[in-house]
Structures are given as structure tokens and as C-alpha cells.
Design an enzyme around this catalytic site. Structure first.
Site, mmCIF file in Angstrom:
data_model
loop_
_atom_site.group_PDB
_atom_site.id
_atom_site.type_symbol
_atom_site.label_atom_id
_atom_site.label_comp_id
_atom_site.label_asym_id
_atom_site.label_seq_id
_atom_site.Cartn_x
_atom_site.Cartn_y
_atom_site.Cartn_z
ATOM 1 N N HIS A 195 53.193 51.314 47.562
ATOM 2 C CA HIS A 195 52.412 52.527 47.821
ATOM 3 C C HIS A 195 50.992 52.239 48.299
ATOM 4 O O HIS A 195 50.437 53.023 49.069
ATOM 5 C CB HIS A 195 52.327 53.390 46.551
ATOM 6 C CG HIS A 195 53.601 54.129 46.261
ATOM 7 N ND1 HIS A 195 53.671 55.171 45.358
ATOM 8 C CD2 HIS A 195 54.860 53.982 46.756
ATOM 9 C CE1 HIS A 195 54.920 55.638 45.310
ATOM 10 N NE2 HIS A 195 55.662 54.915 46.134
ATOM 11 N N ASP A 235 38.846 30.866 39.128
ATOM 12 C CA ASP A 235 37.646 30.267 38.544
ATOM 13 C C ASP A 235 38.101 29.260 37.488
ATOM 14 O O ASP A 235 39.294 28.933 37.367
ATOM 15 C CB ASP A 235 36.695 31.344 37.997
ATOM 16 C CG ASP A 235 37.219 32.066 36.754
ATOM 17 O OD1 ASP A 235 38.350 31.764 36.302
ATOM 18 O OD2 ASP A 235 36.492 32.935 36.225
ATOM 19 N N THR A 243 40.561 37.532 33.058
ATOM 20 C CA THR A 243 41.210 38.837 32.908
ATOM 21 C C THR A 243 41.800 39.387 34.195
ATOM 22 O O THR A 243 42.573 40.343 34.140
ATOM 23 C CB THR A 243 40.182 39.881 32.419
ATOM 24 O OG1 THR A 243 39.142 39.967 33.412
ATOM 25 C CG2 THR A 243 39.585 39.487 31.079
ATOM 26 N N HIS A 279 52.149 57.062 52.714
ATOM 27 C CA HIS A 279 51.244 56.111 52.043
ATOM 28 C C HIS A 279 50.269 55.468 53.031
ATOM 29 O O HIS A 279 49.162 55.104 52.655
ATOM 30 C CB HIS A 279 52.050 55.046 51.311
ATOM 31 C CG HIS A 279 52.999 55.624 50.313
ATOM 32 N ND1 HIS A 279 52.567 56.302 49.190
ATOM 33 C CD2 HIS A 279 54.353 55.687 50.287
ATOM 34 C CE1 HIS A 279 53.618 56.736 48.502
ATOM 35 N NE2 HIS A 279 54.713 56.377 49.153
ATOM 36 N N CYS A 324 41.486 34.851 37.212
ATOM 37 C CA CYS A 324 40.342 34.498 36.368
ATOM 38 C C CYS A 324 40.781 34.775 34.931
ATOM 39 O O CYS A 324 41.984 34.810 34.650
ATOM 40 C CB CYS A 324 39.089 35.278 36.766
ATOM 41 S SG CYS A 324 39.209 37.071 36.621
HETATM 42 C C1 RB5 Z 1 34.861 33.643 32.691
HETATM 43 O O1 RB5 Z 1 34.484 33.353 31.386
HETATM 44 C C2 RB5 Z 1 35.397 35.060 32.763
HETATM 45 O O2 RB5 Z 1 34.371 35.965 32.609
HETATM 46 C C3 RB5 Z 1 36.110 35.285 34.083
HETATM 47 O O3 RB5 Z 1 37.139 34.363 34.208
HETATM 48 C C4 RB5 Z 1 36.782 36.630 34.281
HETATM 49 O O4 RB5 Z 1 37.591 36.964 33.177
HETATM 50 C C5 RB5 Z 1 35.945 37.740 34.695
HETATM 51 O O5 RB5 Z 1 36.429 38.837 34.989
#
Ligand code: RB5
Length: 148
Positions: free
Chosen positions: A101, A9, A70, A136, A68
């Protein structure tokens, strides 16, 4: 060598470019790269996850990389798709075990969590590890049979 579908993203455009370059430099093939080109082009991560997962599912033997902010949202979205086993990874041991695994076929990374150096190492570890099979395989089959 792996064949990859990579998507991000707006929060992870730079890391997406880093990972594409690292994959190519290591001799892997980037079959598709999806996501915005400009951080101002806000895009909903489930839409990119859906496009990458569709490609991984319909192109057997390929792996996906989703980045993204996180990695968490991408993984949650990806794991709703048939045949997808997506893992958020923050360390090399998990990157290896997710393949060995769990036969993970999508790697999720957070651009706001890991730096580019660690992200490249996590990608390299993920791509260079094979599924161990054996006991597995039975467990992974149960994951796949459980639906979304
Ligand atoms: C975008 O601001 C953020 O929410 C997205 O990149 C991501 O971290 C969501 O899990």
C-alpha cells in the site's frame, strides 16, 4: 530478486550481518553494506541513514534496509530524505502492507526489539511483496509531494 543497500549503527551490527547473509542466501543482491564493524565503534544513525538513502535514491529500483537499536531513529532520519518512504516494521502484516500500500522503499528494524528469526522473516516478506499501485499510487504521490 531485489538489489539492496543495507546499513546499521553500532547497536545492530550483528543483525546487519544476519540480514546480509539471509538476503544473499535468498538470491538477492547486496549492492552496499554500510556501518561499523565493531560494536565499540559508536556511530550516529542519521549518518548511516543518509548514506543508504542517497544510494537508494540515486540507484532506481533498489531498496534500503536500516537497522539500529529500535529502528525508530533510522526511520525518522530516513524519512527526511527525498524519495524515501521508510517503515519501521515489527510484524509480517505491516511488512507486507508497507510495500503493497505504501510502496515503502526502506525497511527499518530494531535489533533490540526483534530477534534474528523474526527479522529474517520480516525482510523476506518485505522483499517478496510488490506495490499494488492503483489508488495507492495517488496516495503515495501525495506523500512524496508533501516534502520533508
Ligand atoms: C543507539 O544507542 C540507539 O539510540 C540507536 O541504535 C537507535 O535505537 C535509535 O533510534
Amino acid at each position: 530478486m531485489a538489489r539492496l543497500h543495507i546499513g546499521s549503527d553500532h547497536a545492530a551490527i550483528e543483525l546487519r550481518h544476519e540480514l546480509v547473509a539471509a538476503a544473499l542466501a535468498a538470491g538477492h543482491t547486496v549492492v552496499s553494506e554500510l556501518g561499523p564493524g565493531d560494536p565499540g565503534d559508536s556511530i550516529d544513525y542519521p549518518d548511516i541513514a543518509a548514506q543508504v538513502c542517497e544510494r537508494v535514491h540515486s540507484d532506481p529500483g533498489t531498496l534500503g534496509v536500516l537497522v539500529c537499536g529500535t529502528g525508530q531513529g533510522m526511520a525518522m532520519a530516513a524519512n527526511k530524505h527525498a524519495g524515501i518512504r521508510a517503515a519501521v516494521v515489527l510484524d509480517c502484516f505491516s511488512a507486507r502492507m508497507a510495500r503493497e500500500h505504501n510502496d515503502a522503499n526502506v525497511l527499518c528494524l530494531g535489533a533490540r526489539v526483534v530477534g534474528p528469526g523474526l527479522a529474517r522473516l520480516l525482510l523476506q516478506t518485505f522483499l517478496s511483496t510488490q506495490f499494488a499501485g492503483g489508488r495507492h499510487a495517488r496516495r503515495v504521490a501525495k506523500i512524496d509531494a508533501s516534502g520533508s
